[in-house]
Design a protein around this motif. Structure first.
Motif, mmCIF file in Angstrom:
data_model
loop_
_atom_site.group_PDB
_atom_site.id
_atom_site.type_symbol
_atom_site.label_atom_id
_atom_site.label_comp_id
_atom_site.label_asym_id
_atom_site.label_seq_id
_atom_site.Cartn_x
_atom_site.Cartn_y
_atom_site.Cartn_z
ATOM 1 N N MET A 50 0.809 -1.218 0.000
ATOM 2 C CA MET A 50 0.000 0.000 0.000
ATOM 3 C C MET A 50 0.845 1.272 0.000
ATOM 4 O O MET A 50 0.339 2.355 -0.265
ATOM 5 N N ASP A 51 2.158 1.158 0.285
ATOM 6 C CA ASP A 51 3.018 2.354 0.221
ATOM 7 C C ASP A 51 3.585 2.553 -1.189
ATOM 8 O O ASP A 51 4.446 3.399 -1.411
ATOM 9 N N GLY A 52 3.132 1.758 -2.140
ATOM 10 C CA GLY A 52 3.558 1.941 -3.522
ATOM 11 C C GLY A 52 4.782 1.135 -3.920
ATOM 12 O O GLY A 52 5.196 1.160 -5.081
ATOM 13 N N THR A 53 5.376 0.414 -2.963
ATOM 14 C CA THR A 53 6.491 -0.448 -3.323
ATOM 15 C C THR A 53 5.959 -1.790 -3.821
ATOM 16 O O THR A 53 4.841 -2.185 -3.498
ATOM 17 N N VAL A 248 -10.092 -0.892 -0.067
ATOM 18 C CA VAL A 248 -9.318 -1.983 0.556
ATOM 19 C C VAL A 248 -8.202 -1.449 1.462
ATOM 20 O O VAL A 248 -7.829 -2.110 2.431
ATOM 21 N N ILE A 249 -7.687 -0.252 1.147
ATOM 22 C CA ILE A 249 -6.716 0.375 2.056
ATOM 23 C C ILE A 249 -7.417 0.696 3.382
ATOM 24 O O ILE A 249 -6.921 0.364 4.460
ATOM 25 N N CYS A 253 -6.379 -4.034 4.160
ATOM 26 C CA CYS A 253 -5.614 -4.991 3.342
ATOM 27 C C CYS A 253 -4.162 -4.512 3.265
ATOM 28 O O CYS A 253 -3.913 -3.311 3.167
ATOM 29 N N GLN A 254 -3.205 -5.453 3.298
ATOM 30 C CA GLN A 254 -1.794 -5.065 3.286
ATOM 31 C C GLN A 254 -1.243 -4.860 1.881
ATOM 32 O O GLN A 254 -0.239 -4.194 1.698
ATOM 33 N N SER A 255 -1.857 -5.498 0.902
ATOM 34 C CA SER A 255 -1.345 -5.367 -0.463
ATOM 35 C C SER A 255 -2.455 -5.658 -1.464
ATOM 36 O O SER A 255 -3.544 -6.087 -1.080
ATOM 37 N N TYR A 256 -2.175 -5.386 -2.724
ATOM 38 C CA TYR A 256 -3.194 -5.614 -3.743
ATOM 39 C C TYR A 256 -2.556 -5.969 -5.079
ATOM 40 O O TYR A 256 -1.378 -5.705 -5.321
#
Ligand code: C2E
Ligand code: MG
Ligand code: MG
Ligand code: MG
Length: 277
Positions: A50-53, A248-249, A253-256
């Motif tokens: 979610m931080d874009g990495t 979802v953020i 959720c931790q990732s997508y």
């Protein structure tokens, strides 16, 4: 009696059914040929934090058919699963994904990426599955702790004790596990806590429903809570819109994964995408 037998056998003489059987047999034969001719390729879909990495990618197989172009796994994986072809195909996918993973480890832009590989029930339930995977890691030099196996609920439900035992042996080597398409299978919560799973992937149908209906949103909320309670990270699959991503953020959720960020890409295009981040 004769009439009943005739009715039961009627499908045998049904031309449409006959045509389907013939088409399936032809597809099977064509896949055998394609395996020999090396016509399968892997595309990689980013898994985003979610931080874009980028956390990693999921390897998704395609068939580069000489006449038909790129064929979707939705068409040929079910046929491969019904025959024994999923075994050599699954072995090829595992090897190719691990070869790629080992190669990425040598480049600082890609070194941190994890690789998720989809595993079919037939493949997993082979007696030598664990040895096969460990051997692929050895021959390719890929790191076990970067490899994640994606499995479905129906696969895990078949022989839970045997499944747990196999997962534990793979886990001892460092391999992690994701439960794919969560919510679409035989959701039996009674077995979920027994399985050494690291990640829950919420099926895209719930992500899509979540921004349309209150009941869809409630289901996503419950799955996230379940994942948290069982110490699993939760991935949203099939995120196509910013509205879905924001939802979802907000739900934790931790990732997508999803077309919003990228569809599955050939390696060269994935590397270009990473270079531009
Ligand atoms: P899956 O493992 O759940 O993979 C996710 C599927 O959703 C992929 O379809 C991916 O392209 C698609 N997808 C991702 N984001 C979006 C989105 O935002 N919108 C939409 N509409 N779709 C999205 P794909 O590549 O066609 O694969 C379909 C299924 O085929 C996979 O579902 C998996 O079950 C199976 N599969 C693919 N490769 C393999 C493989 O190597 N081995 C096995 N056993 N199964 C595979
Ligand atoms: Mg998957
Ligand atoms: Mg999935
Ligand atoms: Mg699926």
């Amino acid at each position: 009696q004769a009439k009943a037998a005739g009715r039961n056998n009627v499908s045998f003489f049904d031309p449409a059914m006959q045509a389907r059987v013939t088409a399936r047999a032809a597809l099977e034969a064509d896949m055998r040929r394609a395996l020999v001719n090396d016509e399968f390729v892997l595309h990689y879909q980013p898994l985003m934090n979610m931080d874009g990495t980028m956390a990693g990618t999921e390897a998704l197989v395609r068939w580069q058919h000489p006449q038909r172009g790129l064929v979707s796994p939705a068409e040929f994986i079910p046929v491969a699963e019904d025959s024994n072809l999923i075994l050599p195909l699954g072995r090829w996918v595992m090897h190719e994904a691990c070869r790629q993973l080992a190669q990425w480890a040598g480049n600082k832009r890609t070194a941190k990426l994890a690789m998720a590989v989809n595993v079919s029930a037939q493949q997993f339930h082979r007696p030598d599955f664990v040895e096969q995977v460990l051997e692929v890691l050895t021959t390719t030099g890929a790191r076990a702790d970067k490899l994640r196996l994606e499995m479905t609920e129906s696969l895990l439900l078949k022989d839970v004790d045997g499944t747990v035992e196999k997962m534990q042996r793979l886990r001892a080597a460092g391999i992690t596990f994701a439960l794919d398409d969560f919510g679409t299978g035989y959701s039996s919560l009674s077995y979920l806590h027994r399985l050494p799973l690291d990640q829950l992937k919420i099926d895209r149908s719930f992500i899509w429903a979540a921004v349309k209906e209150d009941s869809g949103a409630a289901i996503v909320r419950i799955i996230v809570a379940l994942g948290r309670a069982l110490n699993m990270s939760v991935v949203a699959e099939g995120v196509e819109t910013l509205e879905q991503l924001n939802f979802v953020i907000a739900e934790g959720c931790q990732s997508y994964q999803g077309y919003l960020f990228s569809k599955p890409l050939p390696e060269s295009e994935l590397l270009a995408l990473i270079a531009g981040l």
